[in-house]
Design a protein around this motif. Sequence first.
Motif, PDB file in Angstrom:
ATOM      1  N   GLN A 189       0.824  -1.207   0.000  1.00  0.00           N
ATOM      2  CA  GLN A 189       0.000   0.000   0.000  1.00  0.00           C
ATOM      3  C   GLN A 189       0.860   1.261   0.000  1.00  0.00           C
ATOM      4  OE1 GLN A 189      -3.655  -0.392   2.574  1.00  0.00           O
ATOM      5  NE2 GLN A 189      -2.510  -2.123   3.365  1.00  0.00           N
ATOM      6  N   LEU A 190       1.886   1.268   0.834  1.00  0.00           N
ATOM      7  CA  LEU A 190       2.784   2.425   0.870  1.00  0.00           C
ATOM      8  C   LEU A 190       3.513   2.587  -0.461  1.00  0.00           C
ATOM      9  CD1 LEU A 190       4.292   4.718   2.304  1.00  0.00           C
ATOM     10  CD2 LEU A 190       5.852   2.989   3.256  1.00  0.00           C
ATOM     11  N   ARG A 191       3.877   1.454  -1.068  1.00  0.00           N
ATOM     12  CA  ARG A 191       4.622   1.494  -2.324  1.00  0.00           C
ATOM     13  C   ARG A 191       3.884   2.302  -3.391  1.00  0.00           C
ATOM     14  NH1 ARG A 191       4.474  -3.968  -4.611  1.00  0.00           N
ATOM     15  NH2 ARG A 191       5.743  -4.520  -2.783  1.00  0.00           N
ATOM     16  N   THR A 192       2.542   2.133  -3.451  1.00  0.00           N
ATOM     17  CA  THR A 192       1.758   2.837  -4.466  1.00  0.00           C
ATOM     18  C   THR A 192       1.858   4.341  -4.295  1.00  0.00           C
ATOM     19  OG1 THR A 192       0.212   0.974  -4.532  1.00  0.00           O
ATOM     20  CG2 THR A 192      -0.535   3.042  -5.482  1.00  0.00           C
ATOM     21  N   PHE A 193       1.773   4.813  -3.046  1.00  0.00           N
ATOM     22  CA  PHE A 193       1.899   6.248  -2.791  1.00  0.00           C
ATOM     23  C   PHE A 193       3.292   6.760  -3.168  1.00  0.00           C
ATOM     24  CE2 PHE A 193      -1.660   5.255   0.078  1.00  0.00           C
ATOM     25  CZ  PHE A 193      -2.547   6.272  -0.276  1.00  0.00           C
ATOM     26  N   LEU A 194       4.322   5.999  -2.790  1.00  0.00           N
ATOM     27  CA  LEU A 194       5.691   6.431  -3.076  1.00  0.00           C
ATOM     28  C   LEU A 194       5.950   6.459  -4.582  1.00  0.00           C
ATOM     29  CD1 LEU A 194       7.609   4.437  -0.308  1.00  0.00           C
ATOM     30  CD2 LEU A 194       6.955   6.856  -0.278  1.00  0.00           C
ATOM     31  N   GLN A 195       5.406   5.506  -5.308  1.00  0.00           N
ATOM     32  CA  GLN A 195       5.592   5.480  -6.758  1.00  0.00           C
ATOM     33  C   GLN A 195       4.964   6.690  -7.433  1.00  0.00           C
ATOM     34  OE1 GLN A 195       3.893   1.616  -7.479  1.00  0.00           O
ATOM     35  NE2 GLN A 195       5.888   0.630  -7.710  1.00  0.00           N
ATOM     36  N   GLN A 196       3.923   7.246  -6.803  1.00  0.00           N
ATOM     37  CA  GLN A 196       3.261   8.431  -7.355  1.00  0.00           C
ATOM     38  C   GLN A 196       3.824   9.726  -6.760  1.00  0.00           C
ATOM     39  OE1 GLN A 196       1.000   8.182  -9.791  1.00  0.00           O
ATOM     40  NE2 GLN A 196       1.108   5.938  -9.748  1.00  0.00           N
ATOM     41  N   ASN A 197       4.897   9.603  -5.967  1.00  0.00           N
ATOM     42  CA  ASN A 197       5.513  10.770  -5.308  1.00  0.00           C
ATOM     43  C   ASN A 197       4.503  11.520  -4.433  1.00  0.00           C
ATOM     44  OD1 ASN A 197       8.190  10.546  -6.425  1.00  0.00           O
ATOM     45  ND2 ASN A 197       7.342  11.244  -8.377  1.00  0.00           N
ATOM     46  N   LEU A 198       3.650  10.768  -3.739  1.00  0.00           N
ATOM     47  CA  LEU A 198       2.602  11.369  -2.921  1.00  0.00           C
ATOM     48  C   LEU A 198       2.829  11.177  -1.425  1.00  0.00           C
ATOM     49  CD1 LEU A 198      -0.556  10.342  -4.993  1.00  0.00           C
ATOM     50  CD2 LEU A 198       0.564  12.570  -4.918  1.00  0.00           C
ATOM     51  N   GLY A 199       3.919  10.556  -1.034  1.00  0.00           N
ATOM     52  CA  GLY A 199       4.162  10.311   0.384  1.00  0.00           C
ATOM     53  C   GLY A 199       5.611  10.455   0.747  1.00  0.00           C
ATOM     54  N   GLN A 200       5.876  10.278   2.028  1.00  0.00           N
ATOM     55  CA  GLN A 200       7.240  10.372   2.539  1.00  0.00           C
ATOM     56  C   GLN A 200       7.634   9.033   3.155  1.00  0.00           C
ATOM     57  OE1 GLN A 200       5.479  14.048   4.537  1.00  0.00           O
ATOM     58  NE2 GLN A 200       7.646  14.178   5.010  1.00  0.00           N
ATOM     59  N   ARG A 201       8.820   8.595   2.820  1.00  0.00           N
ATOM     60  CA  ARG A 201       9.349   7.364   3.404  1.00  0.00           C
ATOM     61  C   ARG A 201      10.155   7.730   4.637  1.00  0.00           C
ATOM     62  NH1 ARG A 201      12.693   2.973  -0.213  1.00  0.00           N
ATOM     63  NH2 ARG A 201      11.942   1.092   0.838  1.00  0.00           N
ATOM     64  N   VAL A 202       9.875   7.068   5.742  1.00  0.00           N
ATOM     65  CA  VAL A 202      10.643   7.267   6.976  1.00  0.00           C
ATOM     66  C   VAL A 202      11.065   5.897   7.488  1.00  0.00           C
ATOM     67  CG1 VAL A 202       9.518   9.431   7.595  1.00  0.00           C
ATOM     68  CG2 VAL A 202       8.566   7.282   8.400  1.00  0.00           C
ATOM     69  N   LYS A 252       7.693   4.956  21.249  1.00  0.00           N
ATOM     70  CA  LYS A 252       7.538   6.394  21.001  1.00  0.00           C
ATOM     71  C   LYS A 252       8.244   6.784  19.709  1.00  0.00           C
ATOM     72  CE  LYS A 252       6.865   7.959  25.764  1.00  0.00           C
ATOM     73  NZ  LYS A 252       7.295   8.914  26.810  1.00  0.00           N
ATOM     74  N   PHE A 253       7.589   7.699  18.960  1.00  0.00           N
ATOM     75  CA  PHE A 253       8.138   8.138  17.685  1.00  0.00           C
ATOM     76  C   PHE A 253       7.919   9.636  17.504  1.00  0.00           C
ATOM     77  CE2 PHE A 253       6.728   3.751  17.150  1.00  0.00           C
ATOM     78  CZ  PHE A 253       7.852   3.150  16.611  1.00  0.00           C
ATOM     79  N   GLU A 254       8.827  10.255  16.796  1.00  0.00           N
ATOM     80  CA  GLU A 254       8.656  11.615  16.293  1.00  0.00           C
ATOM     81  C   GLU A 254       8.715  11.524  14.773  1.00  0.00           C
ATOM     82  OE1 GLU A 254      11.439  14.284  18.062  1.00  0.00           O
ATOM     83  OE2 GLU A 254      10.493  14.192  20.041  1.00  0.00           O
ATOM     84  N   ILE A 255       7.561  11.745  14.126  1.00  0.00           N
ATOM     85  CA  ILE A 255       7.420  11.473  12.697  1.00  0.00           C
ATOM     86  C   ILE A 255       7.308  12.786  11.931  1.00  0.00           C
ATOM     87  CG2 ILE A 255       6.095  10.220  10.965  1.00  0.00           C
ATOM     88  CD1 ILE A 255       4.853   8.616  13.312  1.00  0.00           C
ATOM     89  N   PRO A 256       8.293  13.157  11.136  1.00  0.00           N
ATOM     90  CA  PRO A 256       8.173  14.375  10.321  1.00  0.00           C
ATOM     91  C   PRO A 256       7.176  14.154   9.193  1.00  0.00           C
ATOM     92  CG  PRO A 256      10.204  13.203   9.793  1.00  0.00           C
ATOM     93  CD  PRO A 256       9.583  12.473  10.947  1.00  0.00           C
ATOM     94  N   VAL A 257       6.333  15.143   8.924  1.00  0.00           N
ATOM     95  CA  VAL A 257       5.292  14.978   7.910  1.00  0.00           C
ATOM     96  C   VAL A 257       5.043  16.304   7.196  1.00  0.00           C
ATOM     97  CG1 VAL A 257       3.499  15.365   9.649  1.00  0.00           C
ATOM     98  CG2 VAL A 257       2.911  14.233   7.513  1.00  0.00           C
ATOM     99  N   THR A 258       4.804  16.204   5.901  1.00  0.00           N
ATOM    100  CA  THR A 258       4.463  17.368   5.074  1.00  0.00           C
ATOM    101  C   THR A 258       3.162  17.067   4.338  1.00  0.00           C
ATOM    102  OG1 THR A 258       6.787  17.948   4.762  1.00  0.00           O
ATOM    103  CG2 THR A 258       5.202  18.873   3.195  1.00  0.00           C
ATOM    104  N   LYS A 259       2.224  18.011   4.410  1.00  0.00           N
ATOM    105  CA  LYS A 259       0.914  17.813   3.790  1.00  0.00           C
ATOM    106  C   LYS A 259       1.002  17.995   2.279  1.00  0.00           C
ATOM    107  CE  LYS A 259      -2.341  20.744   4.922  1.00  0.00           C
ATOM    108  NZ  LYS A 259      -3.380  21.401   5.721  1.00  0.00           N
ATOM    109  N   GLN A 260       0.391  17.035   1.558  1.00  0.00           N
ATOM    110  CA  GLN A 260       0.364  17.084   0.099  1.00  0.00           C
ATOM    111  C   GLN A 260      -0.878  17.858  -0.366  1.00  0.00           C
ATOM    112  OE1 GLN A 260       2.800  15.658  -1.793  1.00  0.00           O
ATOM    113  NE2 GLN A 260       3.876  14.941   0.021  1.00  0.00           N
ATOM    114  N   PRO A 261      -0.782  18.579  -1.484  1.00  0.00           N
ATOM    115  CA  PRO A 261      -1.930  19.378  -1.960  1.00  0.00           C
ATOM    116  C   PRO A 261      -3.021  18.507  -2.580  1.00  0.00           C
ATOM    117  CG  PRO A 261      -0.110  19.516  -3.516  1.00  0.00           C
ATOM    118  CD  PRO A 261       0.410  18.740  -2.332  1.00  0.00           C
TER     119      PRO A 261
END
Length: 684
Positions: free
Chosen positions: A287-300, A430-439
């Motif tokens: 599922q994550l792979r599909t988003f990454l292939q479309q440049n729509l997510g961030q890999r952490v 515990k995690f600190e997850i950097p995230v950027t909102k996609q348009p």
Amino acid sequence: MIPAKMDAITIATVQEKGIDSVVDWFERHKQPFYALGWFYLRNQQQMEELFYRSIIKVHRELPRYKKDTSFQLWVASIFIDICRELSDDEVTLTSEEDASHQDLFSALDQLEDAEKEAMVLTYGTGFSQEEASHILRVSVDKMKELLFSGTQSVRKQLYGATFNGCKEYQKNYIDYLEKRMERPEKIEFEIHLYKCRECQEDLAAFQDVTLMLHHAEWMNDLTVPEHLIANIKERFSEKEQQRQQKFKKLKKVALVFASVFAIVIGIGFFTGAFANVYYTWTEEDEQLRTFLQQNLGQRVNLEAESDGVKIRIKGVVADDYQTLVFYEIEDTNEDKQYVMNFDDGLIIENENELMKHNTYPRYHPPDLKAEMNKKEKNLFYGKVGLRPLEEDSGVIEMNIERIQELVLDGHEAMLGFGYRSNGFKTGEWKFEIPVTKQPSVEYELNEQAEIEGIPVRLDKLIMAPTATVLEYGIPMGDQDKRIDQIRFGNLKVNGVKVKPDQFGGYQHLQPEHNWQILQMYYDPFYGEEPKDVTVQFDSAYFSYKDQKSIELDANAQYPQTFEYAGSTISIDKVEIGQPTTVVISNHEVENREFETLHINVVGENEHEPISMGMSTEGVIVDKNGVEYDMNSGSFDYEKIEQPRHFVTVQNLMLDGDEIIPKRLDIYGYNSMKYLDDVVEISLD
């Protein structure tokens, strides 16, 4: 016999010599393990397979070995598990080595499996009762029971005599012979022995058998074939040669790949092909792979461990509608799979500052059918939905305190949608997850459809990274007939079907000029800009006004019937008490106009409201008219096509001190209608 202490393999040795280090270890200790395996397998080919599999598993599991358990215990546990896997029901004595102890072997073969294992481990290999109980995963008390019953059975097979010792003292035989009794108990036992001839004879015969079993010759006489380890080494050598040949082929492919890699990169950065190919090779989560292939997510790549369970945050995708966090949970101790749930052990510490308050996270059930979740029994890939970000970027402070175990088959899986009831694991991750909102991209529709004479507005189509959103409106106000909810079918975008979200697919927005504004969620749409859109309505849930009052008399004879909305309804019972109970029913659902009634009971004082509780019974009817008992739990609700919920019995409970009901008021009813309406929209 297995030595009291064996040398252990170190991780450093394995890193230096690989699997050969495990082969060498088994070669040094082959005699006791061969004898142990012989009691499960009497076939040389199977014995070779036993050692081969055991070596592979010890090598693979070695990083999980914990030094709080002795190395020989750990290896013996693995060895016996594989013995059980390979053993056949029928075992015959075929080796010459068995001849000198054939009577003993035959007697042991007559035992139950658990008794035989306890006897062989304790008397044959020299493990203590505590060590043997650890290997067999039973209590020490249970181990004593197995040893006693096993010894009694062997004695009967060898001697055939009957002994009549006192049963209340027989439980002490093993501890007494092994000098494990406390002094007061030992004195009491010996006083009894002095007086009881039957117990003397019984204990003496019992001791003869234990001494015979403790004697090492019956194990050591089982000679290990010289070629056993040699054959195993040859199998590993052949396997390594095959691996080397495969590696050489891969090197040739790599040379060809390297020659065109620069071209791929050059084209990829301009066309997006590189991301597609790269993540196809490097990302396991489908599922994550599909988003990454479309440049729509961030890999952490974040990891935390607690009590042997590792949680890895793999990636994050955020937009204006939700924040998806993709994770992987690995249990390094047991073959268990876990999932995390929002607001059930998962806390976002900075949620109030970071995320929008006027929304609620969308539910994403665990994907139990995904191939990635079928490969390993101790590993699960999942995703969890969080509220959307208030700002364009930030850092999610996630604290996980407990996770829930999954069960992938059986009745419990069907009832719990994959969750094991009370199967929770607590810890601290515990995690600190950097995230950027996609348009997101919005398209104004300004279309209007009609469902049974009621207008429906189609306002917007929103293409977001995590969802395709249809925004629509239905009229509000005081109407004799109104739409409460619409069930949508597939959306078609440029001829491509986009499925509706079955879990929490509706979002209510702020009402607007007597219009209720809602959003319907579908799967994400990837591809070119939408031009042609088709919206399908599957069904609608209506409310109807249709008032009727029925006088009630607690002194009258019930049941009584009345007509309403084309059906005959029965008042089954009116009973004064604490609480007062009124029961109405209608079991005929075929062609029935209503599914549920809007009702109220009025007391002697019409102006004084009555607190009323209600319980119902009913049936579920699918689109084809097939009925399902709502209370049976013997069906898969998700597989029922467009179910309708018909209430057949309503129990009305009037709270208070002997409330006397005077009237039953019906205000209206609800009904679902099947639709097959399609609206086509052009965005050109």
